[in-house]
Scaffold this motif. Structure first.
Motif, mmCIF file in Angstrom:
data_model
loop_
_atom_site.group_PDB
_atom_site.id
_atom_site.type_symbol
_atom_site.label_atom_id
_atom_site.label_comp_id
_atom_site.label_asym_id
_atom_site.label_seq_id
_atom_site.Cartn_x
_atom_site.Cartn_y
_atom_site.Cartn_z
ATOM 1 N N THR A 70 -1.600 6.942 0.745
ATOM 2 C CA THR A 70 -1.360 6.927 -0.701
ATOM 3 C C THR A 70 -2.648 7.155 -1.477
ATOM 4 O O THR A 70 -2.650 7.801 -2.529
ATOM 5 N N LYS A 73 0.630 3.512 -7.917
ATOM 6 C CA LYS A 73 0.493 3.006 -9.286
ATOM 7 C C LYS A 73 -0.917 2.469 -9.517
ATOM 8 O O LYS A 73 -1.524 2.695 -10.565
ATOM 9 N N PRO A 128 3.772 6.866 -8.913
ATOM 10 C CA PRO A 128 4.312 5.887 -7.972
ATOM 11 C C PRO A 128 5.513 6.391 -7.174
ATOM 12 O O PRO A 128 5.719 5.984 -6.035
ATOM 13 N N PHE A 129 6.290 7.318 -7.771
ATOM 14 C CA PHE A 129 7.453 7.831 -7.044
ATOM 15 C C PHE A 129 7.023 8.793 -5.936
ATOM 16 O O PHE A 129 7.665 8.865 -4.881
ATOM 17 N N ALA A 167 6.106 6.580 -3.162
ATOM 18 C CA ALA A 167 7.300 6.153 -2.436
ATOM 19 C C ALA A 167 7.786 7.252 -1.498
ATOM 20 O O ALA A 167 8.254 6.971 -0.382
ATOM 21 N N TYR A 208 4.716 2.966 -3.339
ATOM 22 C CA TYR A 208 4.980 2.920 -4.783
ATOM 23 C C TYR A 208 3.910 2.096 -5.499
ATOM 24 O O TYR A 208 3.317 2.533 -6.489
ATOM 25 N N SER A 209 3.653 0.887 -4.981
ATOM 26 C CA SER A 209 2.710 -0.021 -5.630
ATOM 27 C C SER A 209 1.276 0.507 -5.572
ATOM 28 O O SER A 209 0.528 0.425 -6.544
#
Length: 456
Positions: A228, A170, A176-177, A180, A166-167
């Motif tokens: 990510t 972002k 961010p979702f 996650a 998430y972080s």
């Protein structure tokens, strides 16, 4: 204090409103991104009413005002330069454009891991409470207290990839979702949870010629960071070509499926190798170098703080917690931080200038609480020799905590607050931490007193 007058003076001393790109503030400092820092009148700024120090670091020009003052100065300052609508995200983008690649990487890792610190600290404290309940037999081993606290304390590490996903998304400019979700894929219950399961062997899945080890990434750091980053690149590329009418349907679907396959087949295993390689290297240096490693790291850490790169160490510390369940780097950093406070305290007692005393005392106590920028930039570095004395104190304290194997069960806290994440690792661990604390502060204090300093 006339905040509007201070703001007007600042604008002039910073080279005019056209030289200010962005302005935000933290708890104690006004943080500015400037076009040309050569236009700044540093000496005049430090003489302004309320200013406790000013310095440039990692692309930002920062002016220390202190808690309760900085927000009022910021309010008037942004009015003067016409930057009322600048938020933290805009400031971060402006800041990154001014940084060199190494500083940009450090800032990125800092932005990812700093928001996660409360979760890690809470888990560390809960683990300490659980350990004390078991050690002192406050309740029966099969008590519901033990079961529930074990769940509460391990949760943050089990879902760490979700938090990082998430972080990181972002920070990388992705959704961010969706980040996650990628973290959820890498910690799915269908995968063997290696966190706390010891030598359990995973099953293998045969897919398109690949033998996929059905092992999860609970508690890991590097794999989800890589995954990510790739996810954010895929998502941003898709948004450029997918029509807006079907963007909501197509982009998340394609992003998740492409990233999911890439993460499980390639990024996860590769990230694990890199992560374990970093941990193995650090363990080798720590075990082989011993007190010498603590001496070097403790002495150099404050110099690293000046560059801002120290925030990137959170990623390494999180990896240590995931791989070996303890953090032996943080006690060393803590010795360097409190040593700065010891030097600042000596400056307070030895100084003859009222303004120096007004800055040095609160800045020194701030260092004892883990916040070192005020004492480093406002006092010690300004007079140079106290900074050198603090480096000596940090080196000696760092050598001691490594020699006595002081460790923590979390990251993010240094100085006095760090007692909370040191104590759960045993009484001897706590005592040696406090002794190291006293050694670092005392050595820095005495060294500052002996070396002296010349006040302006």
């Amino acid at each position: 204090m006339n905040y509007e007058h201070i703001a007007k003076q600042l604008v002039s001393l910073l080279g005019g409103k056209e030289n200010v790109i962005s302005a935000v503030h933290c708890a104690t400092r006004l943080r500015l991104v400037l076009k040309d820092e050569k236009k700044v009148d540093q000496q005049a700024i430090e003489q302004l009413d309320g200013v406790k120090g000013a310095f440039s670091s990692s692309g930002q020009y920062q002016i220390i005002f202190g808690t309760g003052v900085v927000n009022k100065v910021h309010e008037q300052f942004v009015k003067e330069v016409g930057l009322q609508n600048v938020n933290a995200d805009v400031h971060q983008q402006a800041l990154k454009q001014k940084m060199n690649p190494l500083a940009r990487l450090a800032k990125t890792l800092s932005n990812i891991f700093v928001p996660i610190i409360p979760a890690i600290v809470a888990s560390g404290l809960l683990m300490g409470l659980l350990g004390m309940m078991k050690a002192f037999k406050w309740v029966a081993p099969d008590s519901a207290w033990i079961v529930l606290l074990d769940m509460f304390s391990s949760a943050a590490f089990i879902i760490l990839p979700i938090l990082i996903g998430y972080s990181a998304a972002k920070e990388f400019g992705g959704n961010p979702f969706l980040g996650a979700v990628i973290g959820g894929i890498m910690t799915h219950p269908a995968l063997l949870n290696p966190w706390g399961l010891g030598s359990a062997e995973p099953e293998y899945l045969h897919f398109l010629g690949f033998n996929i080890a059905m092992i999860g990434y609970q508690g890991t750091v590097i794999p989800i960071l890589f995954a990510t980053y790739v996810m954010s690149k895929i998502e941003k590329s898709l948004r450029k070509v997918v029509p807006h009418a079907v963007d909501l349907l197509v982009t998340p679907f394609v992003t998740v499926i492409l990233t999911g396959f890439t993460a499980i087949l390639l990024i996860g295993p590769l990230g694990n190798i890199v992560g374990k390689g970093i941990t193995t290297t650090l363990n080798f240096v720590y075990d082989t170098g011993g007190a010498l490693a603590g001496l070097i790291f403790g002495g150099l850490y404050s110099m690293i703080v000046i560059t801002g790169v120290h925030h990137s160490f959170h990623a390494i510390e999180a990896g240590l917690l995931a791989d070996i369940g303890k953090n032996y780097l943080l006690p060393i950093w803590s010795m360097a931080n409190v040593a700065q406070g010891g030097a600042g305290l000596a400056v307070f007692l030895k100084s003859k200038r009222t303004k120096t005393k007004e800055i040095a005392l609160p800045a020194a106590f701030s260092a004892f609480l883990g916040i070192t920028e005020p004492v480093i930039f406002g006092v010690n570095l300004k007079y140079r020799k106290p900074f050198i004395a603090a480096a000596i104190g940090g080196a000696v304290g760092g050598a001691y905590v490594v020699f006595t194997n002081v460790v923590a069960n979390a990251y993010g806290l240094t100085g006095i607050p760090m007692i909370a994440i040191v104590a759960p690792m045993g009484m001897a661990n706590l005592i040696n931490y406090l002794i190291g604390f006293a050694i670092a502060v005392g050595t820095a204090f005495v060294a500052t007193w002996i070396l002296g300093f010349k006040e302006e």
